[in-house]
Design a protein around this motif. Sequence first.
Motif, PDB file in Angstrom:
ATOM      1  N   ALA A  48       0.837  -1.208   0.000  1.00  0.00           N
ATOM      2  CA  ALA A  48       0.000   0.000   0.000  1.00  0.00           C
ATOM      3  C   ALA A  48       0.870   1.257   0.000  1.00  0.00           C
ATOM      4  O   ALA A  48       0.548   2.249  -0.669  1.00  0.00           O
ATOM      5  CB  ALA A  48      -0.929  -0.003   1.209  1.00  0.00           C
ATOM      6  N   GLN A  49       1.976   1.225   0.723  1.00  0.00           N
ATOM      7  CA  GLN A  49       2.833   2.408   0.741  1.00  0.00           C
ATOM      8  C   GLN A  49       3.572   2.585  -0.583  1.00  0.00           C
ATOM      9  O   GLN A  49       3.730   3.714  -1.070  1.00  0.00           O
ATOM     10  CB  GLN A  49       3.832   2.343   1.893  1.00  0.00           C
ATOM     11  N   LEU A  50       4.027   1.490  -1.182  1.00  0.00           N
ATOM     12  CA  LEU A  50       4.669   1.591  -2.488  1.00  0.00           C
ATOM     13  C   LEU A  50       3.693   2.142  -3.529  1.00  0.00           C
ATOM     14  O   LEU A  50       4.063   2.961  -4.380  1.00  0.00           O
ATOM     15  CB  LEU A  50       5.210   0.227  -2.922  1.00  0.00           C
ATOM     16  N   ALA A  51       2.430   1.710  -3.453  1.00  0.00           N
ATOM     17  CA  ALA A  51       1.418   2.232  -4.376  1.00  0.00           C
ATOM     18  C   ALA A  51       1.175   3.719  -4.129  1.00  0.00           C
ATOM     19  O   ALA A  51       1.018   4.505  -5.073  1.00  0.00           O
ATOM     20  CB  ALA A  51       0.116   1.445  -4.218  1.00  0.00           C
ATOM     21  N   MET A  52       1.170   4.108  -2.865  1.00  0.00           N
ATOM     22  CA  MET A  52       1.018   5.523  -2.528  1.00  0.00           C
ATOM     23  C   MET A  52       2.186   6.345  -3.065  1.00  0.00           C
ATOM     24  O   MET A  52       2.001   7.448  -3.583  1.00  0.00           O
ATOM     25  CB  MET A  52       0.905   5.675  -1.008  1.00  0.00           C
ATOM     26  N   ALA A  53       3.398   5.801  -2.962  1.00  0.00           N
ATOM     27  CA  ALA A  53       4.570   6.493  -3.494  1.00  0.00           C
ATOM     28  C   ALA A  53       4.448   6.690  -5.001  1.00  0.00           C
ATOM     29  O   ALA A  53       4.781   7.757  -5.538  1.00  0.00           O
ATOM     30  CB  ALA A  53       5.842   5.719  -3.157  1.00  0.00           C
ATOM     31  N   GLY A  54       3.958   5.670  -5.697  1.00  0.00           N
ATOM     32  CA  GLY A  54       3.744   5.795  -7.133  1.00  0.00           C
ATOM     33  C   GLY A  54       2.718   6.851  -7.471  1.00  0.00           C
ATOM     34  O   GLY A  54       2.880   7.599  -8.444  1.00  0.00           O
ATOM     35  N   ALA A  55       1.664   6.924  -6.656  1.00  0.00           N
ATOM     36  CA  ALA A  55       0.640   7.940  -6.886  1.00  0.00           C
ATOM     37  C   ALA A  55       1.194   9.344  -6.668  1.00  0.00           C
ATOM     38  O   ALA A  55       0.891  10.274  -7.423  1.00  0.00           O
ATOM     39  CB  ALA A  55      -0.552   7.686  -5.968  1.00  0.00           C
ATOM     40  N   LEU A  56       2.019   9.513  -5.638  1.00  0.00           N
ATOM     41  CA  LEU A  56       2.641  10.815  -5.388  1.00  0.00           C
ATOM     42  C   LEU A  56       3.568  11.205  -6.531  1.00  0.00           C
ATOM     43  O   LEU A  56       3.593  12.364  -6.960  1.00  0.00           O
ATOM     44  CB  LEU A  56       3.431  10.775  -4.084  1.00  0.00           C
ATOM     45  N   LEU A  57       4.332  10.241  -7.017  1.00  0.00           N
ATOM     46  CA  LEU A  57       5.243  10.516  -8.120  1.00  0.00           C
ATOM     47  C   LEU A  57       4.477  10.972  -9.357  1.00  0.00           C
ATOM     48  O   LEU A  57       4.883  11.915 -10.046  1.00  0.00           O
ATOM     49  CB  LEU A  57       6.070   9.262  -8.421  1.00  0.00           C
ATOM     50  N   ALA A  58       3.370  10.319  -9.630  1.00  0.00           N
ATOM     51  CA  ALA A  58       2.557  10.692 -10.787  1.00  0.00           C
ATOM     52  C   ALA A  58       1.915  12.066 -10.610  1.00  0.00           C
ATOM     53  O   ALA A  58       1.742  12.807 -11.583  1.00  0.00           O
ATOM     54  CB  ALA A  58       1.481   9.635 -11.018  1.00  0.00           C
ATOM     55  N   ALA A  59       1.583  12.408  -9.374  1.00  0.00           N
ATOM     56  CA  ALA A  59       0.884  13.667  -9.112  1.00  0.00           C
ATOM     57  C   ALA A  59       1.806  14.873  -9.112  1.00  0.00           C
ATOM     58  O   ALA A  59       1.345  16.016  -9.217  1.00  0.00           O
ATOM     59  CB  ALA A  59       0.155  13.580  -7.766  1.00  0.00           C
ATOM     60  N   HIS A  60       3.120  14.634  -8.988  1.00  0.00           N
ATOM     61  CA  HIS A  60       4.078  15.736  -8.898  1.00  0.00           C
ATOM     62  C   HIS A  60       5.151  15.543  -9.966  1.00  0.00           C
ATOM     63  O   HIS A  60       6.182  14.919  -9.722  1.00  0.00           O
ATOM     64  CB  HIS A  60       4.702  15.780  -7.504  1.00  0.00           C
ATOM     65  N   PRO A  61       4.949  16.082 -11.137  1.00  0.00           N
ATOM     66  CA  PRO A  61       5.845  15.815 -12.270  1.00  0.00           C
ATOM     67  C   PRO A  61       7.246  16.392 -12.146  1.00  0.00           C
ATOM     68  O   PRO A  61       8.110  16.066 -12.951  1.00  0.00           O
ATOM     69  CB  PRO A  61       5.108  16.447 -13.460  1.00  0.00           C
ATOM     70  N   ASP A  62       7.503  17.212 -11.135  1.00  0.00           N
ATOM     71  CA  ASP A  62       8.833  17.800 -10.987  1.00  0.00           C
ATOM     72  C   ASP A  62       9.674  17.125  -9.907  1.00  0.00           C
ATOM     73  O   ASP A  62      10.804  17.553  -9.668  1.00  0.00           O
ATOM     74  CB  ASP A  62       8.722  19.294 -10.671  1.00  0.00           C
ATOM     75  N   VAL A  63       9.158  16.095  -9.249  1.00  0.00           N
ATOM     76  CA  VAL A  63       9.925  15.449  -8.191  1.00  0.00           C
ATOM     77  C   VAL A  63      10.623  14.205  -8.731  1.00  0.00           C
ATOM     78  O   VAL A  63      10.248  13.644  -9.763  1.00  0.00           O
ATOM     79  CB  VAL A  63       9.044  15.077  -6.979  1.00  0.00           C
ATOM     80  N   LEU A  64      11.670  13.789  -8.005  1.00  0.00           N
ATOM     81  CA  LEU A  64      12.390  12.569  -8.342  1.00  0.00           C
ATOM     82  C   LEU A  64      11.844  11.397  -7.547  1.00  0.00           C
ATOM     83  O   LEU A  64      11.128  11.571  -6.559  1.00  0.00           O
ATOM     84  CB  LEU A  64      13.878  12.726  -8.020  1.00  0.00           C
ATOM     85  N   LEU A  65      12.228  10.197  -7.953  1.00  0.00           N
ATOM     86  CA  LEU A  65      12.044   8.980  -7.162  1.00  0.00           C
ATOM     87  C   LEU A  65      13.442   8.509  -6.777  1.00  0.00           C
ATOM     88  O   LEU A  65      14.316   8.346  -7.639  1.00  0.00           O
ATOM     89  CB  LEU A  65      11.306   7.915  -7.963  1.00  0.00           C
ATOM     90  N   HIS A  66      13.682   8.284  -5.494  1.00  0.00           N
ATOM     91  CA  HIS A  66      15.016   7.931  -5.003  1.00  0.00           C
ATOM     92  C   HIS A  66      14.899   6.721  -4.077  1.00  0.00           C
ATOM     93  O   HIS A  66      14.219   6.780  -3.054  1.00  0.00           O
ATOM     94  CB  HIS A  66      15.592   9.126  -4.242  1.00  0.00           C
ATOM     95  N   THR A  67      15.536   5.616  -4.460  1.00  0.00           N
ATOM     96  CA  THR A  67      15.502   4.421  -3.615  1.00  0.00           C
ATOM     97  C   THR A  67      16.690   3.533  -3.952  1.00  0.00           C
ATOM     98  O   THR A  67      17.580   3.928  -4.705  1.00  0.00           O
ATOM     99  CB  THR A  67      14.157   3.679  -3.776  1.00  0.00           C
ATOM    100  N   HIS A  68      16.714   2.341  -3.364  1.00  0.00           N
ATOM    101  CA  HIS A  68      17.807   1.391  -3.549  1.00  0.00           C
ATOM    102  C   HIS A  68      17.355   0.219  -4.413  1.00  0.00           C
ATOM    103  O   HIS A  68      16.179  -0.166  -4.386  1.00  0.00           O
ATOM    104  CB  HIS A  68      18.282   0.855  -2.201  1.00  0.00           C
ATOM    105  N   LEU A  69      18.310  -0.359  -5.136  1.00  0.00           N
ATOM    106  CA  LEU A  69      17.986  -1.459  -6.046  1.00  0.00           C
ATOM    107  C   LEU A  69      19.159  -2.429  -6.145  1.00  0.00           C
ATOM    108  O   LEU A  69      20.287  -2.012  -6.457  1.00  0.00           O
ATOM    109  CB  LEU A  69      17.657  -0.903  -7.443  1.00  0.00           C
TER     110      LEU A  69
END
Length: 440
Positions: A207-228
Amino acid sequence: MGNLRAFRGEVLSVGDDPLHAPDAVAYHADGLLVVEDGIIVARGDHARLAARFADVPVTPIAGLIVPGFIDAHVHYPQMDRIASHGEQLLDWLERHIFPAEKAFADRAHADALATVFLDELLRHGTTSALVFPTVHEGSVDALFEAALARKMRVASGKVLMDLGPDGLKDTVESARHETEALIARWAGRGRLSYAITPRFALTSSDAQLAMAGALLAAHPDVLLHTHLAENRRECAAVAARFPHASDYLDVYDRFGLVGERSVFAHGIHLSDAMCTRLAQSGAGIAVCPSSNLFLGSGFFHFGQADRHGVKLGLGTDIGAGTSFSMLYTQGQAYQAALAREERLDPFRALYLATAGSARLLHIADKVGALAVGQEADFVVLDAAATPLLARRCAGASLAERLFAMQILGDDRVVAQTWIMGECAWDKRAAPARQEGALCG
């Protein structure tokens, strides 16, 4: 006409990847860098530009002028746990890092560390960075306030981890509310930008990962930063938790977290399919060679990434990384590449630490290449900073001097750091008893 000033000295910039652009290296043995109100208005040979700017005050620079370094992945709350002994990634987090990060519930502690951290970046020649704070909202406020005061270009965002340990745990709703508030408060102020920051797949619920995706889509000027794909045990744990995902990257992809604004740290254990998807999406990797060696995680596969056209930058990953120095990190990247029988050219290493990281962080129009129209963030490097380095560089070519500084250099090589055409760090201005000093 605004406030004009010029800097005369040896100037080097690598504005494009030399792997694909053989003419990417711009070098002026006797160069002139002209700055107006913090913005570069001219760069070239002094002989060509001197008449045009004859009335402009000139500051002579003793050393090699290069773009300010851009750290594409670093954790400011972990700086006091640098050089913590004995563990690989998952155990290292539990034993050393999570206890340290819990202290950032105290805003005064966060303020103190943010101040020391940013001054340490400047001392090492880093002028821009993508920074992990903690799960605490105040840790972001502290970092951004300190960065704004220093006019530094910093991207960051509250860590999302509703599956974290006690004291480092949020909820889907609190994470959404605090992230939205932080974006409204900080994004676009001064030279600041925001990054949606789930720690990694194991510390957030679906649910939190889905929320993060929704936030990313809603704010076109922000980055996504995580580990892989940093560590084999981590990769195995992710595969066990997400059995229906085709690979680690697919976990993020299913939640809308893989796109051109996505910055993934490490990416050591990537398949060809993952590289193909990264390149297709425009996402990129912040390579962190010092950290990868220290935690026993492995060596990044530059050749594989290059074959697929994956976007790359460099990060120190303090505190798993063992130095704030992006020079040192360039040298570590060379050694990581050589471990896989690949040769990283010193000019390409400089590109990855400057314009390459800028491209990864979507600030390549602002910084990274000392190009006309960019902000005047630059570093002065002293190739005679230590007796050994001076001996090695005597009579050496530009490539040999650059490589020697990458292999033998550290913060001692950084003579000055300039932000928007103003001196922010000057080692030579310090009293003899100190290593260096901040300057106005």
